[in-house]
Design a protein around this motif. Sequence first.
Motif, PDB file in Angstrom:
ATOM      1  N   SER A  43      10.352  -9.316  35.625  1.00 12.22           N
ATOM      2  CA  SER A  43      10.243  -7.807  35.641  1.00 12.22           C
ATOM      3  C   SER A  43      11.698  -7.183  35.888  1.00 12.22           C
ATOM      4  O   SER A  43      12.506  -7.814  36.519  1.00 12.22           O
ATOM      5  N   SER A  45      13.974  -3.869  36.979  1.00 14.79           N
ATOM      6  CA  SER A  45      14.077  -2.412  37.424  1.00 14.79           C
ATOM      7  C   SER A  45      15.510  -1.959  37.177  1.00 14.79           C
ATOM      8  O   SER A  45      16.533  -2.529  37.313  1.00 14.79           O
ATOM      9  N   THR A  47      18.338   1.447  36.668  1.00 14.78           N
ATOM     10  CA  THR A  47      18.497   2.713  36.555  1.00 14.78           C
ATOM     11  C   THR A  47      19.261   3.392  35.793  1.00 14.78           C
ATOM     12  O   THR A  47      20.408   2.624  35.409  1.00 14.78           O
ATOM     13  N   THR A  56      14.669   5.491  37.401  1.00 19.53           N
ATOM     14  CA  THR A  56      14.624   3.986  37.609  1.00 19.53           C
ATOM     15  C   THR A  56      13.361   3.529  36.648  1.00 19.53           C
ATOM     16  O   THR A  56      12.199   3.883  36.762  1.00 19.53           O
ATOM     17  N   ALA A  57      13.454   2.861  35.608  1.00 21.74           N
ATOM     18  CA  ALA A  57      12.666   2.181  34.791  1.00 21.74           C
ATOM     19  C   ALA A  57      12.021   0.915  35.085  1.00 21.74           C
ATOM     20  O   ALA A  57      12.863  -0.016  35.542  1.00 21.74           O
ATOM     21  N   GLN A  58      10.876   0.840  35.134  1.00 17.62           N
ATOM     22  CA  GLN A  58      10.251  -0.557  35.466  1.00 17.62           C
ATOM     23  C   GLN A  58       9.785  -1.252  34.134  1.00 17.62           C
ATOM     24  O   GLN A  58       8.879  -0.676  33.578  1.00 17.62           O
ATOM     25  N   VAL A  59      10.307  -2.256  33.862  1.00 18.82           N
ATOM     26  CA  VAL A  59       9.888  -3.097  32.408  1.00 18.82           C
ATOM     27  C   VAL A  59       9.371  -4.369  32.990  1.00 18.82           C
ATOM     28  O   VAL A  59      10.227  -5.132  33.919  1.00 18.82           O
ATOM     29  N   SER A  60       8.347  -4.941  32.058  1.00 18.44           N
ATOM     30  CA  SER A  60       8.326  -6.355  32.471  1.00 18.44           C
ATOM     31  C   SER A  60       8.467  -7.099  31.167  1.00 18.44           C
ATOM     32  O   SER A  60       8.447  -6.658  29.852  1.00 18.44           O
ATOM     33  N   THR A 154      14.536 -12.109  43.346  1.00 19.58           N
ATOM     34  CA  THR A 154      15.306 -10.966  42.690  1.00 19.58           C
ATOM     35  C   THR A 154      16.564 -11.186  42.660  1.00 19.58           C
ATOM     36  O   THR A 154      17.522 -11.529  43.539  1.00 19.58           O
ATOM     37  N   ALA A 160      21.122  -2.726  37.550  1.00 16.70           N
ATOM     38  CA  ALA A 160      19.613  -3.286  37.202  1.00 16.70           C
ATOM     39  C   ALA A 160      19.395  -4.300  38.276  1.00 16.70           C
ATOM     40  O   ALA A 160      20.202  -5.019  38.738  1.00 16.70           O
ATOM     41  N   SER A 161      18.172  -4.704  38.243  1.00 12.42           N
ATOM     42  CA  SER A 161      17.708  -5.924  39.199  1.00 12.42           C
ATOM     43  C   SER A 161      16.360  -6.889  38.196  1.00 12.42           C
ATOM     44  O   SER A 161      15.832  -6.094  37.567  1.00 12.42           O
ATOM     45  N   THR A 163      13.476  -9.619  38.722  1.00  7.75           N
ATOM     46  CA  THR A 163      12.920 -10.527  39.349  1.00  7.75           C
ATOM     47  C   THR A 163      12.037 -11.249  38.622  1.00  7.75           C
ATOM     48  O   THR A 163      11.305 -11.128  37.598  1.00  7.75           O
TER      49      THR A 163
END
Length: 416
Positions: A43, A45, A47, A56-60, A154, A160-161, A163
């Motif tokens: 996943s 994260s 910015t 901040t977008a959360q993408v998988s 992570t 970005a990060s 995980t």
Amino acid sequence: MKLCHALAVLIIAWLAVIGHVQAVTLEVNQGNSTCIKAELSASFSITYNTSSGTRTAQVSLPDSSTVDAGSSSCGTDGSSPWLVAVFGAGHALGLGFSTNGSLYSVANLTLQYNLSDTSVFPDSDSLDVVTVVSSSLGIWATINTTYRCESPTTFSVGSASVTFSGMRLEAYMPQNDLSPTESVCTADQASTAAPPTTPGTTTTPAPPPTPPGIPERGAYSVSNINGSVCLLARMGLQLNVSYFSLSQNKTIQELVNLSPNETIVSGSCEPSSASLVLTQEPIATLNLTFTLNSTNSRYRLSAITLLANWSDMTAPFWASNTSLDYLRSTLGRSYMCNAEQTLAVVPTFSLNTFRVQVQPFEVTTNQFATAEECQIDQTQMLIPIIVGAALAGLVLIVLIAYLIGRKRSHAGYQTI
């Protein structure tokens, strides 16, 4: 029973709505052979800027991700192996691998995201495709072994990060499937319990290790692909590591010297970065990374990574810090420090250096350029000068006082 079934369906639907991270299987092939295989969930994260601020977008990583055959490679013709997965509207995740012959590791993590994808980055003030890179992740294992890490881990990469979880991967594969032998990450390893004892028996802890003394000074160099030397280093190195000792059944702090005669030297040189990799098999691999600031023409030791596998350890030891600021000097000059220095990396690892001289950029004659001495050496040289000047001043004051006193004593007598 119908209620349980309905709840299960509802939970599955809810997980799908919030973007539940699913495991993805990715393979890099060459002909009929597989050289890299990864089973993982990921996943992101990210910015990004909008007209009114940041979001901040959360993408998988979706299960529809595929391996980009054009960018992925098994590492032939001197190039490094790469696994690049593409997904969505112009997004990609890349893992670059390296090896020293006995270990392999993820040397680079690359994330590419397309800010023009409004479904992921609504109201973005840019339409750019952004690529960010991170190195020294601590993902490594011995050759012919699968790296496994179920725990979420992570990594920061630019703004970005990433995980990872449920990860099983292997590079430089001799077979087409993951090896049944696994190297388990530190996060998955349970704390080591004390060895069991039976009635009437006692366990005598082993004596602590003997300090090794001052390490031998080694001469190391790294060459470009054309064979010219691009990095020079002379120094004594000592590893200061805290780990759980099997023989003593407790956490200990141990000093281990790197022996130049038993060390394999490798590394690389780029315009703004250079690395020196010292491998003393089978106990340790030390990676020193230098970066150049082109704005002020200054360089520094910015990252240190250690992989250690000592017989008394419960598991391989890994430590890394990529935001250091040591051994600073000016481009075109070498850095020199004769005094012992302790370079703190993480709470469980520091690197002791002795009689260091290093030049990671602009090596022109296979010899060190004019050296800039460290502050410690300058202070140590200044102290004797100050003490000497103080003693000279004291002697002068005593001499003047003596002459004045002698003159006054003569003034008390009259000549007949």
